[in-house]
Design a protein around this motif. Structure first.
Motif, short mmCIF file in Angstrom:
data_model
loop_
_atom_site.label_atom_id
_atom_site.label_comp_id
_atom_site.label_asym_id
_atom_site.label_seq_id
_atom_site.Cartn_x
_atom_site.Cartn_y
_atom_site.Cartn_z
N UNK A 69 0.97 -1.14 -0.07
CA UNK A 69 -0.12 0.16 -0.12
C UNK A 69 0.82 1.19 0.05
N UNK A 70 2.14 1.15 0.90
CA UNK A 70 2.87 2.39 0.78
C UNK A 70 3.58 2.49 -0.52
N UNK A 71 3.95 1.50 -0.99
CA UNK A 71 4.66 1.47 -2.53
C UNK A 71 3.78 1.92 -3.48
N UNK A 72 2.32 1.43 -3.41
CA UNK A 72 1.58 1.90 -4.70
C UNK A 72 1.12 3.36 -4.35
N UNK A 73 0.92 3.76 -3.25
CA UNK A 73 0.41 5.07 -2.92
C UNK A 73 1.55 6.20 -2.59
N UNK A 74 2.84 5.67 -3.12
CA UNK A 74 3.92 6.46 -3.08
C UNK A 74 3.78 8.24 -3.09
N UNK A 75 3.15 8.37 -4.34
CA UNK A 75 2.81 9.65 -5.03
C UNK A 75 2.10 10.49 -3.84
N UNK A 76 0.91 9.82 -3.39
CA UNK A 76 0.02 10.46 -2.41
C UNK A 76 0.66 10.50 -1.13
N UNK A 77 1.69 9.82 -0.59
CA UNK A 77 2.07 9.85 0.83
C UNK A 77 3.39 10.62 0.89
N UNK A 78 3.65 11.22 -0.30
CA UNK A 78 5.11 11.97 -0.29
C UNK A 78 5.08 12.98 0.79
N UNK A 79 4.05 13.76 1.29
CA UNK A 79 3.99 14.62 2.25
C UNK A 79 3.84 14.12 3.71
N UNK A 80 3.63 12.70 3.70
CA UNK A 80 3.23 12.13 5.14
C UNK A 80 4.52 11.20 5.57
N UNK A 81 5.25 10.78 4.41
CA UNK A 81 6.42 9.97 4.82
C UNK A 81 7.43 10.10 4.29
N UNK A 82 8.75 10.14 4.77
CA UNK A 82 9.99 10.51 4.30
C UNK A 82 10.59 9.25 3.65
N UNK A 83 10.40 8.98 2.40
CA UNK A 83 10.68 7.66 1.83
C UNK A 83 12.12 7.27 1.90
N UNK A 84 12.91 8.13 1.59
CA UNK A 84 14.61 7.96 1.65
C UNK A 84 14.91 7.26 3.02
N UNK A 85 14.37 8.07 4.22
CA UNK A 85 14.89 7.62 5.46
C UNK A 85 14.40 6.45 5.78
N UNK A 86 12.96 6.18 5.42
CA UNK A 86 12.19 4.94 5.82
C UNK A 86 12.71 3.74 5.06
N UNK A 87 13.44 3.99 3.83
CA UNK A 87 14.05 3.02 3.12
C UNK A 87 15.21 2.67 3.84
N UNK A 88 16.04 3.58 4.14
CA UNK A 88 17.50 3.30 4.66
C UNK A 88 17.34 2.79 5.99
N UNK A 89 16.38 3.33 6.96
CA UNK A 89 16.38 2.93 8.26
C UNK A 89 15.63 1.59 8.45
N UNK A 90 14.68 1.37 7.62
CA UNK A 90 13.65 0.10 7.97
C UNK A 90 13.93 -0.92 6.91
N UNK A 91 13.56 -0.59 5.50
CA UNK A 91 13.60 -1.64 4.68
C UNK A 91 14.80 -2.27 4.18
N UNK A 92 15.97 -1.47 4.09
CA UNK A 92 17.24 -2.02 3.75
C UNK A 92 17.64 -3.08 4.86
N UNK A 93 17.34 -2.56 6.16
CA UNK A 93 18.00 -3.99 7.09
C UNK A 93 16.96 -5.00 7.20
N UNK A 94 15.94 -5.08 6.37
CA UNK A 94 15.15 -6.10 6.36
C UNK A 94 15.67 -7.11 5.06
N UNK A 95 16.30 -6.52 4.22
CA UNK A 95 16.76 -7.34 2.97
C UNK A 95 17.66 -8.20 3.32
#
Length: 95
Positions: A69-95
């Motif tokens: 949902x976050x990935x699909x709605x990335x354009x609409x969520x850009x004001x609510x979520x800092x994607x680069x920070x979220x990616x580096x701090x949460x998604x990248x460690x899960x890989x």
């Protein structure tokens, strides 16, 4: 075509709903993401108001659904979520 399959239809419906009701839906998606990040992996499915099952396959499916949902709605969520920070701090460690 999105008219021929269930998943593309559901994704399109989600995107239209998110675009139309961004003020209502975007904070809820961010809340779910925040909850997933603050919960231990075994408790990730217990999202507020989502009613997901507590079993491990349910945990994984819930996390996948919220991340999708976050990935699909990335354009609409850009004001609510800092994607680069979220990616580096949460998604990248899960890989």
């Amino acid at each position: 075509s999105y008219l021929d399959s269930l998943r593309p239809c559901a994704e399109t419906l989600f995107l239209v709903a998110l675009a139309s009701h961004r003020a209502l839906l975007a904070p809820k998606i961010v809340e779910w993401l925040t909850h997933l990040q603050s919960s231990p992996p075994s408790c990730s499915a217990h999202l507020p108001s989502l009613g997901a099952s507590p079993d491990p396959p349910g945990d994984l499916l819930t996390k996948e659904a919220v991340y999708n949902a976050a990935g699909l709605g990335a354009y609409e969520l850009h004001d609510h979520l800092d994607f680069p920070r979220w990616f580096s701090s949460h998604l990248l460690p899960e890989l």
